[in-house]
Design a protein around this motif. Structure first.
Motif, PDB file in Angstrom:
ATOM      1  N   TRP A 194      -0.026  -2.820   0.330  1.00  0.00           N
ATOM      2  CA  TRP A 194      -0.056  -1.717   1.982  1.00  0.00           C
ATOM      3  C   TRP A 194       1.498  -1.972   1.622  1.00  0.00           C
ATOM      4  O   TRP A 194       1.837  -3.311   1.832  1.00  0.00           O
ATOM      5  CB  TRP A 194      -0.297  -2.369   2.341  1.00  0.00           C
ATOM      6  CG  TRP A 194      -2.282  -2.475   1.894  1.00  0.00           C
ATOM      7  CD1 TRP A 194      -2.948  -1.149   2.201  1.00  0.00           C
ATOM      8  CD2 TRP A 194      -3.556  -3.844   1.937  1.00  0.00           C
ATOM      9  NE1 TRP A 194      -3.873  -1.677   1.395  1.00  0.00           N
ATOM     10  CE2 TRP A 194      -3.982  -3.135   1.244  1.00  0.00           C
ATOM     11  CE3 TRP A 194      -2.442  -4.990   1.506  1.00  0.00           C
ATOM     12  CZ2 TRP A 194      -5.002  -3.895   1.120  1.00  0.00           C
ATOM     13  CZ3 TRP A 194      -4.035  -5.913   1.352  1.00  0.00           C
ATOM     14  CH2 TRP A 194      -4.614  -5.643   0.307  1.00  0.00           C
ATOM     15  N   SER A 195       2.237  -0.943   1.881  1.00  0.00           N
ATOM     16  CA  SER A 195       3.814  -0.698   2.578  1.00  0.00           C
ATOM     17  C   SER A 195       4.110  -0.940   3.637  1.00  0.00           C
ATOM     18  O   SER A 195       5.476  -1.374   4.406  1.00  0.00           O
ATOM     19  CB  SER A 195       4.420   0.894   1.713  1.00  0.00           C
ATOM     20  OG  SER A 195       4.031   1.779   2.493  1.00  0.00           O
ATOM     21  N   ASP A 196       2.950  -0.497   5.085  1.00  0.00           N
ATOM     22  CA  ASP A 196       3.271  -0.218   6.339  1.00  0.00           C
ATOM     23  C   ASP A 196       1.840  -0.519   6.476  1.00  0.00           C
ATOM     24  O   ASP A 196       0.446  -0.359   5.703  1.00  0.00           O
ATOM     25  CB  ASP A 196       4.447   0.503   6.614  1.00  0.00           C
ATOM     26  CG  ASP A 196       3.923   1.984   5.948  1.00  0.00           C
ATOM     27  OD1 ASP A 196       1.996   2.264   6.075  1.00  0.00           O
ATOM     28  OD2 ASP A 196       4.708   2.602   5.839  1.00  0.00           O
ATOM     29  N   ARG A 197       2.043  -0.413   7.953  1.00  0.00           N
ATOM     30  CA  ARG A 197       0.066  -0.647   9.013  1.00  0.00           C
ATOM     31  C   ARG A 197       0.091   1.015   8.464  1.00  0.00           C
ATOM     32  O   ARG A 197      -1.058   1.034   8.777  1.00  0.00           O
ATOM     33  CB  ARG A 197       0.929  -0.834  10.157  1.00  0.00           C
ATOM     34  CG  ARG A 197      -0.320  -0.577  11.084  1.00  0.00           C
ATOM     35  CD  ARG A 197       0.391  -0.651  12.475  1.00  0.00           C
ATOM     36  NE  ARG A 197      -0.655  -0.028  13.883  1.00  0.00           N
ATOM     37  CZ  ARG A 197      -1.093   2.006  13.578  1.00  0.00           C
ATOM     38  NH1 ARG A 197      -0.350   2.663  12.862  1.00  0.00           N
ATOM     39  NH2 ARG A 197      -1.898   2.051  14.448  1.00  0.00           N
ATOM     40  N   HIS A 201       0.099   2.666   6.206  1.00  0.00           N
ATOM     41  CA  HIS A 201      -0.989   2.932   4.618  1.00  0.00           C
ATOM     42  C   HIS A 201      -1.574   1.928   4.497  1.00  0.00           C
ATOM     43  O   HIS A 201      -2.755   2.138   4.001  1.00  0.00           O
ATOM     44  CB  HIS A 201       0.840   2.290   3.399  1.00  0.00           C
ATOM     45  CG  HIS A 201       0.127   2.143   2.107  1.00  0.00           C
ATOM     46  ND1 HIS A 201      -0.243   1.667   1.179  1.00  0.00           N
ATOM     47  CD2 HIS A 201      -0.921   2.981   1.087  1.00  0.00           C
ATOM     48  CE1 HIS A 201      -0.270   1.396   0.144  1.00  0.00           C
ATOM     49  NE2 HIS A 201      -0.600   2.850   0.113  1.00  0.00           N
ATOM     50  N   GLU A 212       0.409   9.180  12.227  1.00  0.00           N
ATOM     51  CA  GLU A 212       0.295   8.692  11.394  1.00  0.00           C
ATOM     52  C   GLU A 212       0.419   8.660   9.744  1.00  0.00           C
ATOM     53  O   GLU A 212       0.049   7.868   9.146  1.00  0.00           O
ATOM     54  CB  GLU A 212      -0.978   7.798  11.952  1.00  0.00           C
ATOM     55  CG  GLU A 212      -0.570   6.895  13.490  1.00  0.00           C
ATOM     56  CD  GLU A 212      -1.993   6.218  14.117  1.00  0.00           C
ATOM     57  OE1 GLU A 212      -2.075   5.662  14.672  1.00  0.00           O
ATOM     58  OE2 GLU A 212      -3.169   6.839  14.094  1.00  0.00           O
ATOM     59  N   GLU A 267       2.991   9.390   8.431  1.00  0.00           N
ATOM     60  CA  GLU A 267       3.881   7.989   8.089  1.00  0.00           C
ATOM     61  C   GLU A 267       3.409   7.313   6.962  1.00  0.00           C
ATOM     62  O   GLU A 267       4.297   6.918   5.842  1.00  0.00           O
ATOM     63  CB  GLU A 267       4.083   6.864   9.185  1.00  0.00           C
ATOM     64  CG  GLU A 267       4.062   5.996   8.706  1.00  0.00           C
ATOM     65  CD  GLU A 267       4.442   5.005   9.852  1.00  0.00           C
ATOM     66  OE1 GLU A 267       4.008   3.774   9.964  1.00  0.00           O
ATOM     67  OE2 GLU A 267       4.098   5.212  11.138  1.00  0.00           O
ATOM     68  N   SER A 268       1.700   7.435   6.692  1.00  0.00           N
ATOM     69  CA  SER A 268       1.401   6.686   5.707  1.00  0.00           C
ATOM     70  C   SER A 268       1.068   7.171   4.383  1.00  0.00           C
ATOM     71  O   SER A 268       1.820   6.724   3.000  1.00  0.00           O
ATOM     72  CB  SER A 268      -0.069   6.369   5.809  1.00  0.00           C
ATOM     73  OG  SER A 268      -0.704   7.494   5.810  1.00  0.00           O
TER      74      SER A 268
END
Length: 183
Positions: free
Chosen positions: A68-71, A73, A154, A157-158
């Motif tokens: 997972w690249s970030d929250r 994702h 969100e 971003e994901s």
């Protein structure tokens, strides 16, 4: 037998450790997503918010190579896992009923009562699978919004796209899914 563990095993262990560290940080968010998915269910439904979060967690554990690249994702992947849990339960309910015809599915509601409407959930799942075959990003937008309850920001971003692109993709996906659901 001693020696160095196989690289695949090490990768799986690292991914599991990352998941173990990440889940407590986003647990409340996962519960919010699960609660939203189950909010339209009938009284007395068998699956509760915590149960959906835990079943999704088990699906995430099965994805031992996931990164997972970030929250955002991670939440997108978790919402996909929740989708699969709900679809699996809907299939099981339909198998018990041994029947069920086509029902009207509305994408305006942003959710389907999984326990009340297994036919609708399966129809949406099948239409989404067909959409993913030709427009994968549109399908991801629908998964994130409809099944994950993520905001447009969100989702953007994901998926690494602009919010305006998410808005256009959501509108286009709704049209294509409505068509597919009428077939």
């Amino acid at each position: 037998m001693t020696g160095t563990p196989h690289p695949d095993l090490l990768d799986a262990l690292r991914a599991h450790e990352e998941l173990e560290q990440l889940v407590p940080l986003v647990y409340d968010e996962l519960r919010r997503i699960a609660h939203r998915q189950l909010a339209a269910r009938a009284p007395g439904a068998t699956l509760q918010t915590t149960g959906l979060v835990h079943e999704a967690y088990l699906k995430l554990v099965d994805q031992s190579r996931a990164r997972w690249s970030d929250r955002a994702h991670f939440l997108a992947v978790a919402s996909l896992a929740m989708r699969h849990v709900l679809v699996d339960r809907a299939k099981a309910r339909l198998a018990q009923k041994r029947g069920g015809g086509r029902v009207r599915v509305s994408l305006d509601e942003d959710r389907i009562a999984a326990d009340d409407q297994p036919e609708a959930l399966l129809q949406l799942h099948e239409a989404l699978e067909r959409l993913a075959a030709v427009e994968p990003r549109l399908a991801r937008v629908v998964e994130c919004r409809f099944f994950g309850g993520l905001t447009q920001e969100e989702i953007a971003e994901s998926l690494g796209i602009a919010v305006r692109t998410v808005e256009r993709d959501w509108a286009k996906a709704r049209v294509l899914l409505r068509r597919a659901l009428l077939e």
